[in-house]
Design a protein around this motif. Structure first.
Motif, PDB file in Angstrom:
ATOM      1  N   UNK A   1       0.830  -1.208   0.000  1.00  0.00           N
ATOM      2  CA  UNK A   1       0.000   0.000   0.000  1.00  0.00           C
ATOM      3  C   UNK A   1       0.864   1.257   0.000  1.00  0.00           C
ATOM      4  N   UNK A   2       1.964   1.224   0.749  1.00  0.00           N
ATOM      5  CA  UNK A   2       2.894   2.350   0.818  1.00  0.00           C
ATOM      6  C   UNK A   2       3.505   2.622  -0.555  1.00  0.00           C
ATOM      7  N   UNK A   3       3.927   1.555  -1.234  1.00  0.00           N
ATOM      8  CA  UNK A   3       4.521   1.719  -2.554  1.00  0.00           C
ATOM      9  C   UNK A   3       3.504   2.248  -3.559  1.00  0.00           C
TER      10      UNK A   3
ATOM     11  N   UNK B   1       0.858   4.081  -2.832  1.00  0.00           N
ATOM     12  CA  UNK B   1       0.594   5.481  -2.483  1.00  0.00           C
ATOM     13  C   UNK B   1       1.707   6.384  -3.007  1.00  0.00           C
ATOM     14  N   UNK B   2       2.952   5.927  -2.905  1.00  0.00           N
ATOM     15  CA  UNK B   2       4.077   6.706  -3.428  1.00  0.00           C
ATOM     16  C   UNK B   2       3.973   6.890  -4.931  1.00  0.00           C
ATOM     17  N   UNK B   3       3.598   5.827  -5.638  1.00  0.00           N
ATOM     18  CA  UNK B   3       3.429   5.920  -7.096  1.00  0.00           C
ATOM     19  C   UNK B   3       2.270   6.850  -7.441  1.00  0.00           C
ATOM     20  N   UNK B   4       1.189   6.789  -6.668  1.00  0.00           N
ATOM     21  CA  UNK B   4       0.041   7.673  -6.911  1.00  0.00           C
ATOM     22  C   UNK B   4       0.428   9.126  -6.665  1.00  0.00           C
ATOM     23  N   UNK B   5       1.248   9.371  -5.650  1.00  0.00           N
ATOM     24  CA  UNK B   5       1.705  10.730  -5.360  1.00  0.00           C
ATOM     25  C   UNK B   5       2.549  11.272  -6.512  1.00  0.00           C
ATOM     26  N   UNK B   6       3.445  10.467  -7.033  1.00  0.00           N
ATOM     27  CA  UNK B   6       4.278  10.896  -8.165  1.00  0.00           C
ATOM     28  C   UNK B   6       3.393  11.202  -9.373  1.00  0.00           C
TER      29      UNK B   6
END
Length: 103
Positions: A57-59, A61-66
């Protein structure tokens, strides 16, 4: 109760270790945890699976943020505006995301 050699070997048969790093993959660790007899609630692999799910989920979320920052930059939003939304210093945001967002 200990994990038997047969249980570990069965788990190993399902999962391959990362030979470049010479260590077990996360999938192998989870398979071994599942093969271990549950002595209590903390030893049934449940917590390791929760860690794995949280990491995924963290990974994501990071991709979604980028992706969101890239879209904002393409729409003309400034690094200052993005930094305000993320409540971080502009320099930090620019350093962290400029290569992915502007590239």
């Amino acid at each position: 109760m200990q994990v038997t050699r047969a249980q570990v070997n069965a788990a190993r048969g399902q999962i391959v270790t990362d030979r470049r790093l010479g260590r077990a993959t996360p999938q192998w660790v989870l398979a071994v945890a599942d093969a271990a007899p549950a002595r209590s609630a903390w030893r049934d692999g449940l917590h390791l699976r929760a860690i794995s799910a949280a990491q995924a989920a963290y990974e994501e979320a990071g991709a979604a943020l980028v992706r969101a920052i890239r879209q904002a930059r393409r729409a003309g939003d400034t690094w200052s505006m993005i930094a305000i939304v993320l409540e971080r210093p502009e320099q930090e945001i620019r350093r962290r995301f400029a290569r992915d967002a502007d590239g």
